[in-house]
Design a protein around this motif. Structure first.
Motif, mmCIF file in Angstrom:
data_model
loop_
_atom_site.group_PDB
_atom_site.id
_atom_site.type_symbol
_atom_site.label_atom_id
_atom_site.label_comp_id
_atom_site.label_asym_id
_atom_site.label_seq_id
_atom_site.Cartn_x
_atom_site.Cartn_y
_atom_site.Cartn_z
ATOM 1 N N ALA A 1 0.827 -1.206 0.000
ATOM 2 C CA ALA A 1 0.000 0.000 0.000
ATOM 3 C C ALA A 1 0.864 1.260 0.000
ATOM 4 O O ALA A 1 0.516 2.261 -0.639
ATOM 5 N N ALA B 1 -2.859 -1.289 -4.700
ATOM 6 C CA ALA B 1 -3.806 -1.204 -3.588
ATOM 7 C C ALA B 1 -4.730 -2.428 -3.572
ATOM 8 O O ALA B 1 -5.048 -2.959 -2.504
ATOM 9 N N ALA C 1 -2.789 -5.227 -2.129
ATOM 10 C CA ALA C 1 -2.719 -5.076 -0.674
ATOM 11 C C ALA C 1 -4.000 -5.548 -0.009
ATOM 12 O O ALA C 1 -3.978 -6.229 1.028
ATOM 13 N N SER D 1 -5.891 -1.441 8.440
ATOM 14 C CA SER D 1 -5.364 -1.350 7.078
ATOM 15 C C SER D 1 -6.457 -1.550 6.036
ATOM 16 O O SER D 1 -6.513 -0.829 5.032
ATOM 17 N N LEU E 1 -7.799 1.388 3.389
ATOM 18 C CA LEU E 1 -7.850 1.162 1.945
ATOM 19 C C LEU E 1 -9.243 1.458 1.390
ATOM 20 O O LEU E 1 -9.394 2.160 0.387
#
Length: 220
Positions: A84, A99, A102, A125, A129
């Motif tokens: 990320a 992304a 991730a 996380s 995102l």
């Protein structure tokens, strides 16, 4: 005399446990090394091209550890966070693809152990995102999912700097400036994490900058 066999068994078990303890210590040390390296890359490497390259190398290191320990979620979390970071440094469509990678890594980590790292990192996380990536049809961003994941992160780590920072960032994006200010103030008041001084300093710097923006919004 009857206790001697039991003592012998206990001694043997203790001897057998030593390599396992050493292996756990080695694993924990490598995970801590990933955390320190990420903080350096994210907060101390200023050139975006260099940051993207360093983040990619760190993600590769985390991936190697994940393959070595396929039943542990921690390496996957750091691989996702590093990926990320690379996405943010690159931007554009390439960043969007990273992304998405991730997100997939975090979803794998969540299935293995959603409590990995003990600080709500998986949920934080994923929430960040979903909050920051553009929504359909460009990306997978989703405010409802962001809110849900960040709520889980705060439930797991209510005083943590990261879940409170990203909650503040999300609420600002949603126009809830009062809620954002409260979350960012909690981030700034978060307790120090031993060994994570660079990350704490960097995140609290981000929280301070964002809080100033939020307060400007509240005054306008």
């Amino acid at each position: 005399m009857k206790t001697l066999p039991m003592l012998a068994v206990a001694a043997a078990i203790g001897t057998l446990a030593l390599p396992a303890l050493a292996a756990d210590a080695a694993f924990d040390g490598r995970v801590e090394g990933l955390a320190r390296s990420w903080a350096h890359v994210n907060y101390e490497v200023k050139d975006k091209a260099a940051q993207a390259n360093e983040a990619a190398r760190l993600a590769a290191d985390a991936d190697a550890l994940a393959h070595q320990y396929p039943n542990r979620a921690e390496p996957l979390v750091w691989e996702a966070i590093s990926t990320a970071t690379e996405a943010g440094a690159k931007g554009g469509l390439g960043g969007l693809a990273l992304a998405k990678t991730a997100k997939g890594l975090l979803e794998r980590a969540e299935k293995i152990n959603p409590s990995a790292l003990g600080d709500g990192s998986v949920y934080t996380s994923l929430g960040s995102l979903y909050a920051q990536v553009p929504g359909f049809p460009v990306g997978f961003g989703d405010a409802k999912k962001a809110r849900a994941y960040l709520a889980k992160a705060l439930a797991a780590n209510p005083r943590g700097v990261d879940p409170n920072f990203f909650q503040g960032d999300f609420l600002m994006r949603q126009g809830d400036y009062a809620g954002a200010a409260a979350a960012l103030e909690r981030a700034l008041a978060a307790p120090a994490r031993p060994g994570r001084e660079v990350a704490d300093r960097g995140r609290k710097g981000e929280a301070s900058t964002l809080l100033a923006e939020v307060r400007t919004k509240l005054r306008s």
